[in-house]
Design a protein around this motif. Structure first.
Motif, short mmCIF file in Angstrom:
data_model
loop_
_atom_site.label_atom_id
_atom_site.label_comp_id
_atom_site.label_asym_id
_atom_site.label_seq_id
_atom_site.Cartn_x
_atom_site.Cartn_y
_atom_site.Cartn_z
N LYS A 111 -16.30 0.31 -5.57
CA LYS A 111 -17.29 0.41 -4.50
C LYS A 111 -18.20 1.59 -4.79
CE LYS A 111 -15.29 -2.77 -1.87
NZ LYS A 111 -15.96 -4.05 -1.53
N THR A 112 -19.17 1.77 -3.91
CA THR A 112 -19.93 3.01 -3.91
C THR A 112 -19.52 3.80 -2.67
OG1 THR A 112 -21.75 1.92 -2.78
CG2 THR A 112 -21.91 2.11 -5.16
N ALA A 113 -19.56 5.10 -2.79
CA ALA A 113 -19.14 5.96 -1.69
C ALA A 113 -20.15 7.06 -1.48
CB ALA A 113 -17.77 6.56 -1.98
N PHE A 114 -20.23 7.56 -0.26
CA PHE A 114 -21.05 8.74 -0.03
C PHE A 114 -20.23 9.76 0.74
CE2 PHE A 114 -22.05 5.41 2.99
CZ PHE A 114 -21.98 6.04 4.23
N ALA A 115 -20.60 11.00 0.58
CA ALA A 115 -19.87 12.08 1.21
C ALA A 115 -20.85 13.14 1.68
CB ALA A 115 -18.87 12.69 0.22
N VAL A 116 -20.50 13.77 2.77
CA VAL A 116 -21.33 14.85 3.30
C VAL A 116 -20.43 15.99 3.77
CG1 VAL A 116 -23.24 13.36 4.01
CG2 VAL A 116 -21.36 13.78 5.59
N GLY A 117 -20.97 17.19 3.73
CA GLY A 117 -20.18 18.30 4.22
C GLY A 117 -20.75 19.64 3.81
N PRO A 118 -20.21 20.70 4.37
CA PRO A 118 -20.68 22.05 4.07
C PRO A 118 -19.92 22.67 2.91
CG PRO A 118 -19.12 22.13 5.87
CD PRO A 118 -19.21 20.68 5.46
N GLY A 119 -20.50 23.69 2.35
CA GLY A 119 -19.83 24.43 1.30
C GLY A 119 -20.26 25.88 1.33
N VAL A 120 -19.50 26.70 0.67
CA VAL A 120 -19.83 28.12 0.58
C VAL A 120 -19.45 28.62 -0.80
CG1 VAL A 120 -17.59 28.80 1.56
CG2 VAL A 120 -19.53 30.39 1.66
N ILE A 165 -17.16 31.69 -6.86
CA ILE A 165 -15.97 31.03 -6.32
C ILE A 165 -16.43 30.20 -5.13
CG2 ILE A 165 -13.69 31.35 -5.29
CD1 ILE A 165 -13.65 34.11 -6.71
N GLU A 166 -16.21 28.89 -5.23
CA GLU A 166 -16.83 27.97 -4.27
C GLU A 166 -15.77 27.20 -3.50
OE1 GLU A 166 -19.21 25.05 -6.22
OE2 GLU A 166 -20.46 24.72 -4.46
N GLY A 167 -16.03 26.99 -2.23
CA GLY A 167 -15.16 26.13 -1.42
C GLY A 167 -16.00 25.09 -0.70
N ARG A 168 -15.46 23.91 -0.55
CA ARG A 168 -16.26 22.84 0.07
C ARG A 168 -15.35 21.90 0.85
NH1 ARG A 168 -19.34 19.64 -4.30
NH2 ARG A 168 -20.03 21.75 -4.78
N ALA A 169 -15.88 21.34 1.92
CA ALA A 169 -15.16 20.34 2.72
C ALA A 169 -16.09 19.16 2.93
CB ALA A 169 -14.73 20.93 4.05
N LEU A 170 -15.59 17.96 2.66
CA LEU A 170 -16.45 16.78 2.74
C LEU A 170 -15.76 15.65 3.51
CD1 LEU A 170 -17.53 16.52 -1.02
CD2 LEU A 170 -18.92 17.40 0.85
N ILE A 171 -16.56 14.89 4.20
CA ILE A 171 -16.10 13.61 4.73
C ILE A 171 -16.66 12.54 3.80
CG2 ILE A 171 -16.27 11.93 6.61
CD1 ILE A 171 -14.55 14.23 7.39
N GLU A 172 -15.79 11.76 3.21
CA GLU A 172 -16.22 10.71 2.27
C GLU A 172 -16.00 9.34 2.89
OE1 GLU A 172 -15.02 9.85 -2.27
OE2 GLU A 172 -13.55 9.27 -0.77
N VAL A 173 -16.97 8.49 2.73
CA VAL A 173 -16.88 7.13 3.25
C VAL A 173 -17.20 6.15 2.14
CG1 VAL A 173 -17.81 5.49 4.92
CG2 VAL A 173 -17.52 7.88 5.56
N SER A 180 -17.95 -4.30 7.25
CA SER A 180 -18.08 -3.41 8.40
C SER A 180 -16.94 -2.40 8.47
CB SER A 180 -18.14 -4.18 9.71
OG SER A 180 -19.20 -5.08 9.70
N GLY A 181 -16.14 -2.35 7.46
CA GLY A 181 -15.06 -1.38 7.41
C GLY A 181 -15.31 -0.37 6.30
N SER A 182 -14.42 0.56 6.17
CA SER A 182 -14.59 1.57 5.13
C SER A 182 -13.27 2.29 4.89
CB SER A 182 -15.66 2.58 5.55
OG SER A 182 -15.25 3.27 6.72
N TRP A 183 -13.18 2.88 3.71
CA TRP A 183 -12.11 3.83 3.45
C TRP A 183 -12.70 5.21 3.62
CZ3 TRP A 183 -12.29 -0.12 -0.55
CH2 TRP A 183 -11.31 -1.10 -0.38
N LYS A 184 -12.00 6.01 4.37
CA LYS A 184 -12.51 7.35 4.68
C LYS A 184 -11.50 8.40 4.21
CE LYS A 184 -12.74 5.58 8.76
NZ LYS A 184 -13.00 4.16 8.53
N SER A 185 -12.02 9.49 3.74
CA SER A 185 -11.15 10.58 3.31
C SER A 185 -11.79 11.91 3.67
CB SER A 185 -10.93 10.54 1.79
OG SER A 185 -10.19 9.41 1.42
N PHE A 186 -10.93 12.88 3.93
CA PHE A 186 -11.38 14.26 4.05
C PHE A 186 -11.03 14.94 2.73
CE2 PHE A 186 -10.13 18.71 5.03
CZ PHE A 186 -11.39 19.18 5.36
N LEU A 187 -12.02 15.51 2.10
CA LEU A 187 -11.82 16.18 0.81
C LEU A 187 -12.07 17.66 0.97
CD1 LEU A 187 -14.04 13.77 -1.40
CD2 LEU A 187 -11.65 13.44 -0.74
N TRP A 188 -11.21 18.45 0.42
CA TRP A 188 -11.50 19.89 0.35
C TRP A 188 -11.12 20.38 -1.03
CZ3 TRP A 188 -7.82 23.35 -1.03
CH2 TRP A 188 -6.48 23.03 -0.76
#
Lengths: 189, 175
Positions: free
Chosen positions: A135-144, A154-162, A168-176
């Motif tokens: 599939k194709t997926a997109f993710a959004v989130g903040p980073g520092v 030194i980088e840290g990031r948190a993303l919501i990936e869909v 009409s469904g999706s697989w969702k993940s929280f990535l850090w």
């Protein structure tokens, strides 16, 4: 997707300017992938490699390769009978190659830099005895990123990936994840 | 900092509008207790997923069948090795006690590996996927029908097997 891109462009124009430009950033990262509302997989480790270049103040673009191994979900069968047993199925491995857009301070300015990013890429999920899912997926989130004077960040990031499944469904993940970057090139201009 | 919060809100609202964040998965496990089935008297198990509260509650909100498999203990009660088969159909008006009649009407969804004579075999969850057939048809039964007959056969006649199974269905549901 056009709507999302339009939103991202509008947001980009809202970001204050005068950040570093011309910087090239490369580095590996490591972290966790946590499936959200997903019975087919459990949390697992991820790693990847990313690179980005800062084009104009407040905007960087880049790419990434990422691999993650999901944990195995478990299930008890024949509960309350002599045949009862608990079993697992393979959570599988996901690999992704994608494009990233960073809005904010992602250009290697020494100090603590915050940004917001969006990502779009492939999503290949391989599991034992099941067809590969692509599939194709997109993710959004903040980073520092804390950029040190020696061009190391030194980088840290948190993303919501869909990853939309197309029904009409999706697989969702929280990535850090956390990463170590090296800033090459022109640096702040 | 306000800009980042604003960007986050816009992104999350965007995902919500597309419906991507409004779905979740659920897994249901239901018995398929076919029991003893022989070439002289094929057994039928009527699987009614509507008896499962979770399925019944979300039946109208099923977006997709994400995974479907059969976990089973299969006992071969003869000395001849067999390959157990599971067939499904919504029509039970014909004489399903005869293997050839079932084969003529129903759809095969599962073939086991060889089960030695006078022995048993456990089809576990992870392995079961590789033995499934006509999965699209079965998924449609789960999504659109919800109740159907399940028959136990074997590849060769005569056969005498005992099938104690469960169907495992992972569904995406949402508004």
């Amino acid at each position: 997707m056009k709507t999302q891109l339009a939103v991202l462009l509008v947001v980009a124009m809202m970001v204050p300017s005068a950040f570093a430009i011309g910087d090239i950033t490369v580095g590996p990262y490591f972290g966790m992938a946590v499936p959200l509302a997903n019975d087919d997989a459990e949390s697992g480790a991820l790693y990847g490699f990313q690179a980005r270049v800062s084009l104009i103040p407040g905007l960087s673009i880049g790419g990434h390769y990422q691999s993650r191994g999901y944990g195995n979900p478990s299930q008890t069968f024949f509960e309350g009978t002599p045949q009862e047993f608990t079993d697992e199925k393979d959570g599988g491995d996901v690999t992704s190659i994608g494009l990233d857009a960073y809005f904010g301070k992602a250009g290697g300015m020494p100090g603590l830099n915050f940004y917001f990013m969006g990502s779009y890429g492939t999503y290949k999920w391989k599991r034992d005895n099941q067809d590969e899912i692509s599939k194709t997926a997109f993710a959004v989130g903040p980073g520092v990123e804390l950029v040190l004077p020696m061009k190391v960040g030194i980088e840290g990031r948190a993303l919501i990936e869909v990853a939309p499944t197309g029904e009409s469904g999706s697989w969702k993940s929280f990535l850090w994840f956390v990463g170590i970057n090296y800033h090459i090139g022109l640096g702040p201009m | 900092m306000k800009n980042y919060i604003l960007m986050g809100l816009i992104a999350v609202i965007g995902l919500g509008i597309t419906g991507c964040l409004l779905t979740s998965q659920m897994t249901i496990v239901e018995d398929i207790d076919i029991g003893v089935t022989t070439s002289d008297d094929v057994s039928l198990y009527w699987l009614d997923l509507n008896a499962n509260e979770d399925y019944l509650e979300h039946k109208d909100k099923i977006k997709n069948v994400d995974a479907i498999s059969l976990v089973a203990w299969i006992y071969n009660r003869t000395s001849t090795p067999v390959y157990a088969e599971i067939w499904v159909d919504t029509d039970t008006t014909y004489d399903y006690s005869i293997p050839d009649t079932v084969r003529a009407h129903a759809t095969r969804i599962f073939v086991s590996p060889e089960i030695p004579g006078d022995d048993s075999l456990l089809i576990d969850w992870n392995d079961s996927f590789q033995y499934m057939e006509n999965v699209d048809y079965l998924e449609n039964l789960v999504m659109d029908v919800g109740a159907f007959a399940v028959y136990g056969l074997a590849s060769d006649i005569p056969f005498d097997i005992n099938i104690i199974g469960q169907i495992v269905v992972t569904l995406t549901v949402g508004n």
